[in-house]
Structure formats: structure tokens, C-alpha cells
Scaffold this motif. Structure first.
Motif, PDB file in Angstrom:
ATOM      1  N   THR A  28      -6.797   1.484  -2.893  1.00  0.00           N
ATOM      2  CA  THR A  28      -6.224   0.815  -1.732  1.00  0.00           C
ATOM      3  C   THR A  28      -5.825   1.804  -0.646  1.00  0.00           C
ATOM      4  OG1 THR A  28      -4.032   0.844  -2.789  1.00  0.00           O
ATOM      5  CG2 THR A  28      -5.368  -1.117  -3.098  1.00  0.00           C
TER       6      THR A  28
ATOM      7  N   SER B 199     -11.735  -7.233   6.044  1.00  0.00           N
ATOM      8  CA  SER B 199     -10.812  -8.061   5.267  1.00  0.00           C
ATOM      9  C   SER B 199     -10.317  -9.248   6.091  1.00  0.00           C
ATOM     10  CB  SER B 199      -9.636  -7.224   4.764  1.00  0.00           C
ATOM     11  OG  SER B 199      -8.816  -6.793   5.829  1.00  0.00           O
TER      12      SER B 199
ATOM     13  N   ASP C 215      -9.247 -12.366   3.508  1.00  0.00           N
ATOM     14  CA  ASP C 215      -8.772 -11.866   2.220  1.00  0.00           C
ATOM     15  C   ASP C 215      -7.353 -11.321   2.397  1.00  0.00           C
ATOM     16  OD1 ASP C 215      -8.264 -10.553  -0.182  1.00  0.00           O
ATOM     17  OD2 ASP C 215     -10.329  -9.857  -0.405  1.00  0.00           O
ATOM     18  N   GLY C 216      -6.357 -12.190   2.193  1.00  0.00           N
ATOM     19  CA  GLY C 216      -4.976 -11.791   2.398  1.00  0.00           C
ATOM     20  C   GLY C 216      -4.524 -10.706   1.444  1.00  0.00           C
ATOM     21  N   GLY C 217      -5.006 -10.745   0.215  1.00  0.00           N
ATOM     22  CA  GLY C 217      -4.623  -9.727  -0.753  1.00  0.00           C
ATOM     23  C   GLY C 217      -5.098  -8.351  -0.357  1.00  0.00           C
ATOM     24  N   LYS C 218      -6.346  -8.261   0.072  1.00  0.00           N
ATOM     25  CA  LYS C 218      -6.885  -6.970   0.479  1.00  0.00           C
ATOM     26  C   LYS C 218      -6.227  -6.488   1.757  1.00  0.00           C
ATOM     27  CE  LYS C 218     -11.277  -4.561   1.221  1.00  0.00           C
ATOM     28  NZ  LYS C 218     -12.754  -4.719   1.267  1.00  0.00           N
TER      29      LYS C 218
ATOM     30  N   ALA D 269      -3.239  -7.162   2.829  1.00  0.00           N
ATOM     31  CA  ALA D 269      -1.862  -6.769   2.537  1.00  0.00           C
ATOM     32  C   ALA D 269      -1.785  -5.353   1.982  1.00  0.00           C
ATOM     33  CB  ALA D 269      -1.232  -7.753   1.553  1.00  0.00           C
ATOM     34  N   ALA D 270      -2.815  -4.948   1.233  1.00  0.00           N
ATOM     35  CA  ALA D 270      -2.822  -3.608   0.646  1.00  0.00           C
ATOM     36  C   ALA D 270      -2.866  -2.521   1.710  1.00  0.00           C
ATOM     37  CB  ALA D 270      -4.019  -3.459  -0.293  1.00  0.00           C
TER      38      ALA D 270
ATOM     39  N   GLN E 114       4.214  -7.010   3.618  1.00  0.00           N
ATOM     40  CA  GLN E 114       3.021  -7.062   2.782  1.00  0.00           C
ATOM     41  C   GLN E 114       2.912  -8.403   2.048  1.00  0.00           C
ATOM     42  OE1 GLN E 114       3.396  -3.453   0.333  1.00  0.00           O
ATOM     43  NE2 GLN E 114       1.477  -2.740   1.222  1.00  0.00           N
ATOM     44  N   ASP E 115       4.009  -8.863   1.480  1.00  0.00           N
ATOM     45  CA  ASP E 115       3.980 -10.132   0.747  1.00  0.00           C
ATOM     46  C   ASP E 115       3.624 -11.299   1.665  1.00  0.00           C
ATOM     47  OD1 ASP E 115       4.560  -9.003  -1.686  1.00  0.00           O
ATOM     48  OD2 ASP E 115       6.718  -9.361  -1.555  1.00  0.00           O
TER      49      ASP E 115
ATOM     50  N   ARG F 144      -0.013 -11.236   2.433  1.00  0.00           N
ATOM     51  CA  ARG F 144      -0.794 -11.662   1.273  1.00  0.00           C
ATOM     52  C   ARG F 144      -1.037 -13.175   1.294  1.00  0.00           C
ATOM     53  NH1 ARG F 144       2.040  -9.059  -1.919  1.00  0.00           N
ATOM     54  NH2 ARG F 144       0.747  -7.185  -1.976  1.00  0.00           N
ATOM     55  N   SER F 145      -0.083 -13.913   1.825  1.00  0.00           N
ATOM     56  CA  SER F 145      -0.225 -15.376   1.895  1.00  0.00           C
ATOM     57  C   SER F 145      -0.491 -15.833   3.334  1.00  0.00           C
ATOM     58  CB  SER F 145       1.038 -16.048   1.354  1.00  0.00           C
ATOM     59  OG  SER F 145       2.187 -15.644   2.082  1.00  0.00           O
TER      60      SER F 145
END
Length: 221
Positions: free
Chosen positions: A52, A68, A73-76, A78-79, A105-106, A109-110
């Protein structure tokens, strides 16, 4: 004088000594296994952090962020966000540090699933408040064009210039800005002035590029 004789061990004493040696050998082997496991775990952890880490050039890092975003891609995404500062979303060229929304970051992610309605600022031209979910904001002020197909990409040299003051360099003096510009359509007379730009603001954190700002700029009347 009688010559000294080597000590003689009974069969029982020999068995006890042999078992003691076996125990020592077992302890050495177990210690080696534990150490190896720790080394493997440490290497795995290091590899995970590298996965990451946006290393290399600012352009490469920004292109990775764009990918991203396009993939939603919220997870990617956020990283890549700064773990302490978060990322500030600016709907226009003027970065308003007092009212622009900053997501952690959290929260990033969403980004495409959180139904929370936020006030992101005010629309250029009309001055109407921008009140919408993060997914709706992303569609309108981040992904309104396909910036992965930008005609112009520049670093710390913003090319797009509209009527709104661009203060990004003053707000982020130590950061690096990568600007993606999509030119207006030459085939559609209704959109001859509708250029759009997305500026990603990055800075270095422990050798990795992290995302601290996403600025949207566009032609407005």
C-alpha cells in the motif's frame, strides 16, 4: 602407582545422559522454529506495508489514485489517504480550509456506501450549497469526467485557469500537485467551453506518497 581410570557409567546413568542430550536438541530445534516464524511474520508484515506504499514518482502515485477512483474502490483509495490528516475535498479551484470537507481513511473506505449527507461547499456560479452524500459528490465533483484519459497532465504547474482563484499552492506549499485536464468537446457545440480539471495533492510520509487533497476545477459562467 595405578593409572587413573576413566569414569565408568552404568547403563541407567547413560540412559539419563542420553535423554538430557535429546531434550537439549529438541529445545534448540524449537527455538529455531520460533525464530524462523518470527522472521517470516516480520517479512510478511513488511511486504503488506509495501503493498500500500505509493513509491516512485508523483505521476505514478497520482495515476494509481486515479485508477482507484475510476474503479470506485474505496478500500484501495483509503490506503493512500494520509493516516492522520485525512484528505480534503474541494469542489472548486479555491481551497477553503474552513469549510471544505475532510474525510479520514475510514470515511474514504465507505465513500461509495455511506448515506450521510454533508455540506461540501457552494456551487460555482449559483452559490447554492452542495449538500449530498459522498457517493453523489464523487460522481459530480470527482468523476464527472474520465480523468484517466486526460489530454493534459502537469505537476506543480496548473494549466487549467477559470474565473475562480486557484490558491492550492498557498494552501499546500510543501505538497506536490498533479493536475489532470480534460479538454472541452470539439464535436459538441453545447460543450465548447466545458473543460474540467482534477488536482490530486500528494505529500511524502516515510518515503511513501500519501493523498491529502482532491481539488475539482471546471469552466463556469
Amino acid at each position: 602407582m595405578r593409572a587413573a581410570q576413566a569414569p565408568r557409567y552404568s547403563q541407567g546413568a547413560f540412559s539419563i545422559e542420553f535423554l538430557r542430550i535429546l531434550r537439549l536438541m529438541g529445545l534448540v530445534l524449537m527455538t529455531g522454529v520460533v525464530v524462523s516464524a518470527c522472521v517470516i511474520k516480520e517479512a510478511s508484515t513488511t511486504q503488506d506495508s509495501l503493498d500500500t506504499c505509493l513509491a516512485g514518482s508523483a505521476r505514478y502515485a497520482a495515476d494509481t489514485v486515479i485508477a482507484s477512483l475510476v474503479a470506485k474502490d474505496g478500500g484501495k483509495l483509503a490506503a493512500f489517504v494520509h493516516p492522520k490528516q485525512g484528505v480534503r475535498f474541494s469542489p472548486s479551484a479555491y481551497v477553503n480550509v474552513a469549510s471544505d470537507v475532510v474525510l479520514s481513511q475510514d470515511q474514504v473506505r465507505s465513500l461509495w456506501t455511506d448515506p450521510t449527507i454533508r455540506r461540501w461547499g457552494y456551487a460555482e456560479g449559483s452559490g447554492a450549497p452542495i449538500e449530498m452524500s459522498s457517493a453523489a459528490y464523487a460522481e459530480r465533483y470527482v468523476l464527472d469526467r474520465d480523468f484517466s484519459q486526460a489530454m493534459s497532465i502537469s505537476i506543480n504547474n496548473d494549466q487549467a485557469a477559470g474565473t475562480t482563484s486557484n490558491n492550492a499552492a498557498e494552501v499546500y506549499p510543501q505538497a506536490t500537485r498533479v493536475e489532470y485536464v480534460v479538454d472541452p468537446s470539439v464535436s459538441d457545440p453545447r460543450r465548447v467551453n466545458e473543460w474540467a480539471a482534477l488536482r490530486l495533492v500528494l505529500e511524502k510520509d516515510r518515503g511513501c506518497w500519501v493523498l491529502i487533497g482532491i481539488i475539482h476545477d471546471a469552466w463556469s459562467v
